[in-house]
Write an enzyme that holds these catalytic residues in place. Structure first.
Site, PDB file in Angstrom:
ATOM      1  N   ASP A 196      33.025  47.247  60.434  1.00 39.09           N
ATOM      2  CA  ASP A 196      32.544  48.166  59.397  1.00 39.09           C
ATOM      3  C   ASP A 196      32.644  49.593  59.927  1.00 39.09           C
ATOM      4  O   ASP A 196      31.688  50.367  59.876  1.00 39.09           O
ATOM      5  CB  ASP A 196      31.102  47.819  59.025  1.00 39.09           C
ATOM      6  CG  ASP A 196      30.644  48.502  57.748  1.00 39.09           C
ATOM      7  OD1 ASP A 196      31.495  48.820  56.900  1.00 39.09           O
ATOM      8  OD2 ASP A 196      29.430  48.727  57.592  1.00 39.09           O
ATOM      9  N   ASN A 201      29.178  55.195  60.365  1.00 40.31           N
ATOM     10  CA  ASN A 201      28.790  54.430  61.545  1.00 40.31           C
ATOM     11  C   ASN A 201      29.277  55.081  62.840  1.00 40.31           C
ATOM     12  O   ASN A 201      29.376  54.425  63.874  1.00 40.31           O
ATOM     13  CB  ASN A 201      29.309  52.994  61.449  1.00 40.31           C
ATOM     14  CG  ASN A 201      28.364  52.096  60.680  1.00 40.31           C
ATOM     15  OD1 ASN A 201      27.160  52.343  60.628  1.00 40.31           O
ATOM     16  ND2 ASN A 201      28.892  51.040  60.073  1.00 40.31           N
ATOM     17  N   ASP A 212      26.191  50.143  65.093  1.00 38.77           N
ATOM     18  CA  ASP A 212      26.042  49.029  64.166  1.00 38.77           C
ATOM     19  C   ASP A 212      27.194  48.020  64.167  1.00 38.77           C
ATOM     20  O   ASP A 212      28.139  48.121  63.367  1.00 38.77           O
ATOM     21  CB  ASP A 212      25.835  49.558  62.746  1.00 38.77           C
ATOM     22  CG  ASP A 212      25.306  48.479  61.814  1.00 38.77           C
ATOM     23  OD1 ASP A 212      24.965  47.387  62.293  1.00 38.77           O
ATOM     24  OD2 ASP A 212      25.225  48.751  60.600  1.00 38.77           O
TER      25      ASP A 212
END
Length: 322
Positions: A196, A201, A212
């Site tokens: 992701d 992030n 994360d």
């Protein structure tokens, strides 16, 4: 854990969980921008700031969470700047009653500038290193980025969720997108990914800090590249060359995967719709995404999928040859 939500995660429960491992909050727990899990920042009695992540019940097994944690540890050892869970009493995955949680150092910084080529090149270097480590062994418990999980299951859920007034128009285009993705997306080389890696992030403080790994999974390397690209096609070509130049200081990038960028974008779009529908009974989602069950939202998604179908049928991005 019979509940798939956080109905039992009261403020007292949060503090009791922390105190069970000898961590005492001296400030209130400030909620951070997270919906899948519950994430809070606080000041502890040692005058340091920490972040605690309470994992959503039943979403991931202990084995899957621990694979994420182990990958983080491997990346830290390889000097990849990622925020890894802390060991408390020798453990990274902590339990209190039916609550599972992890503790992290609180990391400051400013937003990663997606149009800053110097920053993009540096992120590319660390992604190359991340993938170099990721290719050394597979995940065995965590999921793989598949058409079933990112298109078929979300569409099946939406069939029972969408209002009748929008179903015909939505699925007429959604099924065309699905068929186009299925015809194109055939990955063969799968590695451990961040999963992701969007700009939200990544923090910047004298360099990037990756956040994360909650969505870490097996998949093609391009999954961690395409979300860094933005703007017009010419802008994206320059960004792609920049990030891959940095990337290849540490790992070879398989150029044949570039043709899947629009497939992965389509998969993310449909998965996101299904994710919101799946979590809609969670009050936090209804407060954060009040537009989700509106007619206007679904009409906009139909238009977005039509545009994505056109993108799927265009020539894919490729490196600029000098």
């Amino acid at each position: 854990m019979a509940q798939f939500n956080f109905s039992n995660l009261t403020p007292d429960c949060q503090l009791d969980a922390l105190e069970s491992v000898g961590v005492y909050a001296q400030s209130g727990l400030l909620a951070l921008n997270s919906y899948e899990n519950r994430v809070y920042q606080f000041l502890a009695d040692d005058n340091k700031r920490y972040v605690v992540k309470f994992y959503r019940p039943e979403r991931l097994s202990d084995a899957q969470i621990l694979e994420d944690h182990r990958f983080c540890e491997q990346l830290v050892e390889a000097e990849v700047p990622i925020v890894a869970p802390l060991k408390i009493q020798g453990q990274t995955l902590l339990h209190w009653q039916d609550v599972r949680f992890a503790l992290f150092n609180s990391v400051g910084g400013r937003s990663f500038e997606v149009d800053n080529l110097a920053q993009l090149a540096q992120v590319g270097r660390y992604l190359g290193r991340l993938h170099q480590i990721g290719a050394q062994e597979p995940f065995r418990a965590r999921p793989t980025l598949t058409l079933d999980d990112f298109i078929d299951k979300p569409l099946a859920l939406l069939r029972s969720w969408l209002p009748d007034s929008i179903q015909k128009a939505f699925f007429a285009i959604a099924e065309q997108v699905r068929d186009e993705v299925c015809a194109q997306y055939r990955p063969t080389e799968l590695i451990r990914l961040h999963g992701d890696c969007h700009p939200g992030n990544i923090l910047w403080l004298d360099g990037p800090k990756l956040l994360d790994l909650d969505d870490a999974r097996m998949g093609p390397a391009v999954q961690d590249i395409w979300m860094l690209l933005n703007g017009e096609r010419q802008d994206q070509l320059i960004q792609l060359d920049t990030v891959l130049d940095g990337y290849e200081e540490f790992a070879h990038f398989p150029d044949q995967e570039l043709k899947w960028i629009e497939c992965l974008r389509a998969m993310r779009m449909i998965h996101y719709m299904g994710w919101l529908a799946k979590r809609w009974e969670d009050g936090a989602f209804q407060r954060a995404f009040p537009w989700f069950n509106s007619q206007q939202y679904w009409e906009n998604q139909i238009l977005a999928l039509k545009e994505q179908l056109s993108a799927l049928r265009e020539a894919p991005l490729s490196r600029v040859l000098y």
